[in-house]
Design a protein around this motif. Sequence first.
Motif, PDB file in Angstrom:
ATOM      1  N   GLU A 101       0.832  -1.213   0.000  1.00 29.10           N
ATOM      2  CA  GLU A 101       0.000   0.000   0.000  1.00 29.10           C
ATOM      3  C   GLU A 101       0.858   1.251   0.000  1.00 29.10           C
ATOM      4  N   LEU A 102       1.950   1.235   0.770  1.00 32.00           N
ATOM      5  CA  LEU A 102       2.847   2.395   0.786  1.00 32.00           C
ATOM      6  C   LEU A 102       3.521   2.589  -0.569  1.00 32.00           C
ATOM      7  N   ALA A 103       3.895   1.479  -1.208  1.00 29.56           N
ATOM      8  CA  ALA A 103       4.537   1.582  -2.523  1.00 29.56           C
ATOM      9  C   ALA A 103       3.582   2.131  -3.561  1.00 29.56           C
ATOM     10  N   ALA A 104       2.284   1.874  -3.376  1.00 28.29           N
ATOM     11  CA  ALA A 104       1.281   2.341  -4.333  1.00 28.29           C
ATOM     12  C   ALA A 104       0.736   3.719  -3.991  1.00 28.29           C
ATOM     13  N   GLU A 105       1.222   4.317  -2.939  1.00 31.90           N
ATOM     14  CA  GLU A 105       0.685   5.591  -2.481  1.00 31.90           C
ATOM     15  C   GLU A 105       0.779   6.655  -3.562  1.00 31.90           C
ATOM     16  N   GLY A 106      -0.348   7.323  -3.791  1.00 31.56           N
ATOM     17  CA  GLY A 106      -0.424   8.351  -4.825  1.00 31.56           C
ATOM     18  C   GLY A 106      -0.853   7.821  -6.170  1.00 31.56           C
ATOM     19  N   ARG A 107      -0.883   6.486  -6.331  1.00 28.51           N
ATOM     20  CA  ARG A 107      -1.245   5.882  -7.609  1.00 28.51           C
ATOM     21  C   ARG A 107      -2.459   4.968  -7.460  1.00 28.51           C
ATOM     22  N   GLU A 108      -3.135   5.033  -6.322  1.00 35.67           N
ATOM     23  CA  GLU A 108      -4.178   4.067  -6.029  1.00 35.67           C
ATOM     24  C   GLU A 108      -5.312   4.077  -7.036  1.00 35.67           C
ATOM     25  N   SER A 110      -5.313   4.779 -10.139  1.00 36.43           N
ATOM     26  CA  SER A 110      -4.929   4.152 -11.403  1.00 36.43           C
ATOM     27  C   SER A 110      -4.761   2.651 -11.235  1.00 36.43           C
ATOM     28  N   LEU A 111      -4.053   2.239 -10.158  1.00 36.18           N
ATOM     29  CA  LEU A 111      -3.803   0.819  -9.943  1.00 36.18           C
ATOM     30  C   LEU A 111      -5.064   0.056  -9.575  1.00 36.18           C
ATOM     31  N   ALA A 112      -6.087   0.767  -9.145  1.00 36.76           N
ATOM     32  CA  ALA A 112      -7.356   0.097  -8.841  1.00 36.76           C
ATOM     33  C   ALA A 112      -7.972  -0.538 -10.070  1.00 36.76           C
ATOM     34  N   ARG A 113      -7.535  -0.129 -11.231  1.00 34.27           N
ATOM     35  CA  ARG A 113      -8.019  -0.762 -12.456  1.00 34.27           C
ATOM     36  C   ARG A 113      -7.505  -2.194 -12.569  1.00 34.27           C
ATOM     37  N   LEU A 114      -6.380  -2.465 -11.904  1.00 34.66           N
ATOM     38  CA  LEU A 114      -5.863  -3.827 -11.869  1.00 34.66           C
ATOM     39  C   LEU A 114      -6.369  -4.588 -10.656  1.00 34.66           C
ATOM     40  N   LEU A 115      -6.370  -3.924  -9.496  1.00 33.12           N
ATOM     41  CA  LEU A 115      -6.762  -4.573  -8.256  1.00 33.12           C
ATOM     42  C   LEU A 115      -7.685  -3.643  -7.487  1.00 33.12           C
ATOM     43  N   PRO A 116      -8.978  -3.954  -7.416  1.00 32.33           N
ATOM     44  CA  PRO A 116      -9.928  -3.081  -6.720  1.00 32.33           C
ATOM     45  C   PRO A 116      -9.587  -2.857  -5.256  1.00 32.33           C
ATOM     46  N   ASP A 117      -8.740  -3.706  -4.654  1.00 35.18           N
ATOM     47  CA  ASP A 117      -8.365  -3.525  -3.247  1.00 35.18           C
ATOM     48  C   ASP A 117      -7.684  -2.180  -3.007  1.00 35.18           C
ATOM     49  N   PHE A 118      -7.135  -1.569  -4.042  1.00 39.77           N
ATOM     50  CA  PHE A 118      -6.491  -0.272  -3.888  1.00 39.77           C
ATOM     51  C   PHE A 118      -7.502   0.860  -3.722  1.00 39.77           C
ATOM     52  N   GLY A 119      -8.753   0.591  -3.970  1.00 33.59           N
ATOM     53  CA  GLY A 119      -9.777   1.619  -3.862  1.00 33.59           C
ATOM     54  C   GLY A 119     -10.585   1.706  -5.137  1.00 33.59           C
ATOM     55  N   GLU A 120     -11.255   2.815  -5.312  1.00 31.36           N
ATOM     56  CA  GLU A 120     -12.108   3.004  -6.479  1.00 31.36           C
ATOM     57  C   GLU A 120     -11.351   3.736  -7.572  1.00 31.36           C
ATOM     58  N   ALA A 121     -11.433   3.200  -8.773  1.00 31.17           N
ATOM     59  CA  ALA A 121     -10.784   3.861  -9.906  1.00 31.17           C
ATOM     60  C   ALA A 121     -11.533   5.124 -10.259  1.00 31.17           C
ATOM     61  N   VAL A 122     -10.836   6.253 -10.257  1.00 29.45           N
ATOM     62  CA  VAL A 122     -11.464   7.531 -10.578  1.00 29.45           C
ATOM     63  C   VAL A 122     -11.681   7.634 -12.070  1.00 29.45           C
ATOM     64  N   PRO A 123     -12.893   7.998 -12.519  1.00 30.75           N
ATOM     65  CA  PRO A 123     -13.132   8.140 -13.964  1.00 30.75           C
ATOM     66  C   PRO A 123     -12.196   9.180 -14.551  1.00 30.75           C
ATOM     67  N   GLU A 124     -11.718   8.919 -15.761  1.00 27.98           N
ATOM     68  CA  GLU A 124     -10.768   9.810 -16.404  1.00 27.98           C
ATOM     69  C   GLU A 124     -11.339  10.298 -17.723  1.00 27.98           C
ATOM     70  N   ALA A 125     -11.019  11.550 -18.066  1.00 30.55           N
ATOM     71  CA  ALA A 125     -11.593  12.147 -19.271  1.00 30.55           C
ATOM     72  C   ALA A 125     -11.008  11.556 -20.535  1.00 30.55           C
ATOM     73  N   ASN A 126      -9.751  11.217 -20.497  1.00 30.22           N
ATOM     74  CA  ASN A 126      -9.080  10.708 -21.693  1.00 30.22           C
ATOM     75  C   ASN A 126      -8.615   9.279 -21.435  1.00 30.22           C
ATOM     76  N   ASP A 127      -9.438   8.326 -21.846  1.00 30.97           N
ATOM     77  CA  ASP A 127      -9.188   6.929 -21.516  1.00 30.97           C
ATOM     78  C   ASP A 127      -7.822   6.451 -21.991  1.00 30.97           C
ATOM     79  N   GLU A 128      -7.470   6.807 -23.227  1.00 31.04           N
ATOM     80  CA  GLU A 128      -6.245   6.269 -23.790  1.00 31.04           C
ATOM     81  C   GLU A 128      -5.021   6.729 -23.015  1.00 31.04           C
ATOM     82  N   PHE A 129      -5.096   7.931 -22.433  1.00 32.47           N
ATOM     83  CA  PHE A 129      -3.974   8.407 -21.649  1.00 32.47           C
ATOM     84  C   PHE A 129      -3.976   7.727 -20.284  1.00 32.47           C
ATOM     85  N   ALA A 130      -5.154   7.493 -19.723  1.00 33.68           N
ATOM     86  CA  ALA A 130      -5.233   6.805 -18.441  1.00 33.68           C
ATOM     87  C   ALA A 130      -4.667   5.403 -18.556  1.00 33.68           C
ATOM     88  N   ARG A 131      -4.876   4.782 -19.696  1.00 40.28           N
ATOM     89  CA  ARG A 131      -4.337   3.442 -19.900  1.00 40.28           C
ATOM     90  C   ARG A 131      -2.817   3.465 -19.868  1.00 40.28           C
TER      91      ARG A 131
END
Length: 1011
Positions: A101-108, A110-131
């Motif tokens: 969790e500490l290593a993922a701090e500040g990126r939760e 985005s990483l929630a798209r891989l593992l929901p345990d990190f929290g809720e993935a925030v919707p992004e305006a530009n999908d291709e850039f979020a990817r």
Amino acid sequence: MLQSVERISVSPVFIGRGEEMGVLTEALDRAAAGQPQALLIGGEAGVGKTRLLEEFQCTATKAGACVVLGGCLEVGAEGLPYAPFATILRRLHRELGRELELAAEGRESSLARLLPDFGEAVPEANDEFARARLFEHTARLFEKLTADRTLVLAIEDLHWSDRSTRELLAYLIRTLQQSRLVLVATYRSDDLHRRHPVRPYLAELERLRTVQRLELPRLDRLQVASQLAGILAPDEPSPELVGRIWRRSEGNPFFVEELAVSVRQGCGTGLTDSLRDLLLVRVEGLPERTQTLLRVLAEGGSTVEHELLAGVLDWPEEELTESLRSAVGANIIGPSADGDGYRFRHALVREAVSDDLMPGESVRINRRYAEALDARPGLVSADQRAARLAGYWYCAHDAARALPAVLEAGRQARRRNAFAEQLKMLERALELWDDAPAEVLANVRSYDWADDSYPFCDCEIADACHGERDCRAMQLVDLLAEATVAARLSGEADRGLRFAKKALRLVDETTDPERAAWFLLARARAVRWKSDNAGEADLDRAMELLHGRDSSPVLAELLSRRAIDALLSRALGGEREMVFRAVEVARASGARRVELHAQLTLALMHAHFEEHDEADRVFAEIGDEIGASGDVDLLARLYVNESHHLESVGRSAESYEVARKGLEMTRAHGMTAYNGTLLLGNACEPLISMGRLDEAARLLAEAPAWPGEPKHSDFLERLRGEVALLRGDLAEAAAQLTACRESGMTWQPQKLIPAATLAVRIASAGGRYADARAEVQAAIEQGLLPGHEREAWVLLAHGAAAEADARHLPTMAAGRAEALARIRAATAGPKALRPWFAAWRGLVEAELARAEGTDTPELWLATAAAFEASGLPSPRDTALYRAAEAQALAGDREAATASARAALALAREHGDARLVREIEQLADRARLALTETPVVRVVPTASPAFDFNLTPRERDVLRLLAAGRSNRQIAEQLFISPKTASVHVSNILAKLDVPTRGEAAALAHRLRLAG
């Protein structure tokens, strides 16, 4: 009998993989020292890939490494992106907890798209850039985790991988340069048919320096004997039994195991040659209840959770446990990696069980899975739910339930920027469309578009519909639009073309011209990279449909696209009008984003017509607004276009700074593989110009293996070729040029001309002057158009230099006059209004004069002076080298020495190893001191007994004489007079005691006096 099967079904000894284990162990050691490693382990089904991984896991764990395994899923989860990485992160979370969790701090988010345990993935305006951001953040996460430990990430069954998983794996391999990480992936080589997407993917990865590819071979007879001895212990297998099993198994360890079990069961000769029968023989020996469980489990996918399986079977817990225990005890299945479900021990067994089902039986089982998951969504993890449910309903052949599920799975894939998986779901939706009831179609809704890709919404469609048939057709057009965009974003141009064509058959150009124009533009985009005029007819038709409109975002995009195509390829005429109108139409439509894109095109247009001050003004005018807009797509394009413009006019230092800032921006936003590919090339190109080859090489080595912009891979390959050529590695330079041209896209002048120039340079360096002449001729015939002055002058300069270098070759005499005339005529095309281009034109004229034998020291010195203001080492180093050569020929050794020293310093600064050697050879032939302290020249001899008292200068003359040179040519090569050369030849004949030049040459070759 089952008890004996349970004990002997797995080989108790590890056979025949010592070499592979050695490679893995060495990779682990290198990773522990901070050198990340990647290994691809292939082999046919049953050859022992999983067993090798298990053994390596034990070794790595004992060495203190953290080992985590994840597997790719297949049936029941098609379209599920990032499955192995989700499993890996979930297991890491269990093992490391707070540290992860500490290593993922500040990126939760985005990483929630891989593992929901990190929290809720925030919707992004530009999908291709979020990817792209997701990929960057994943890399940074593993980088942090490996700061104080060695981490081994293993991915099994890569042949079942989704495209997003493959792209993320390649990205990690490329970008993690100093991590204590070992990446291991296994795949079935016999599943990789000619068109399998993993096949070219593996070939591309294998080219990387840090990647090792291992192919596990079958076992030989001795190894099979050892395996059988372990399985059948304490009994010793007879030579006859070993031979029979070795022949029938063909050395496949899994088949050896199955045949050994059959022997122990008394069925040593009762099995057929059918693979399915071989794989099913043990399944059929289990209780009927257990066989039923295995049939249901086989249809659930690669892995099935315990609660989901229980819900589908709906058996009493005791009966379910007993059947599971029987299947596990027989080693048919085992616990999943997470320990909360089950999977077949070998995929071949699952496939055989599934293939053995009756068609109706398979449909019923999949329906039960879908109904169970519909009733209790929590039976599977949230990141898998939509894709699994869509797969079950699809295999259940229930179009009414499958269509909404497939669309939802596609929608979630888009939100996670997994466009290839989204495309697969949309294709299934199109397949199901005609079978879905009208009431289901009435509730189908299009995506919420996050960009300007498709400026039409459901309410507009509903208002335009008249009757059920029209409404259904219009909804189908929406689905085709979604599929078209998904195909474009996932790089599937041909599939996007197919969707656009189908949509154009449904859209009425008369009643809905805007939508028709949108699909025409999409179809043109899908084919625009095939040739320089592909898609023009569609663009023309779209323009006709939108004629007379003053406010339309589609028209603004269309005008901007046409102007860009004209600038990048063959000028169509009217570029200025198109750009200015695109700006006006976008402004009238209120589409500010489209307007800014059009203004960036306007800046390119000014640069194209050598209005460089105007280009600088436009870049500065819109730069602040784009920077403040937060639109990373616009900002990336600004950096790309401005850095390219600055390099093209010789402002390399400024170009590098702009491109560097662009790279920093894309990395900060996790989008290094979007416009980052171009920015990477735009940063490397000025570094090469400034002689900073090591920096350029490091950047090129970091290039991500990302297919988002495959059309630009040729750019990086060409730059790698230039670096290799400057370093003197002709073979690598030629290989990179071949890769560049095979990548396509060379029909654009900005790509075609530099690639041709590199080809000319490589051919000249290898003495293939005819090839160099052919390359120049082909490029000139293609046309050196306005707007590509820099590329044109560089090509012509190297083409003229090749002709000059070949001036004395008899084989090049035929056609030399025509070649020189062709180059001289081509100089009338590109303009030279700015000092930078005027200097290049001077270099071309000087090389043409050298090719005709009329060059002078003054001409070369003037050319060098013209380049001096740029501050770049090249091509000033070349001009000074030629000046030294001309001065030496004129007998002015003092001036020649000064020029040679200056040229050598610049060539070393530029990193041009070949030019450095040529300058040193010139100094050797002309007796020029390149340093203040004279260097004692040592002339090697083949044999002291046959030196004939030849002086060093006489040896120089003898080498040229043996090569067939005349006295005049010897004089030119050694910067002496023809009379002096004649005296040296006479002295040589006397010392060698031969009467003719031919005999002197023969003796020199025979006694190796010529060197």
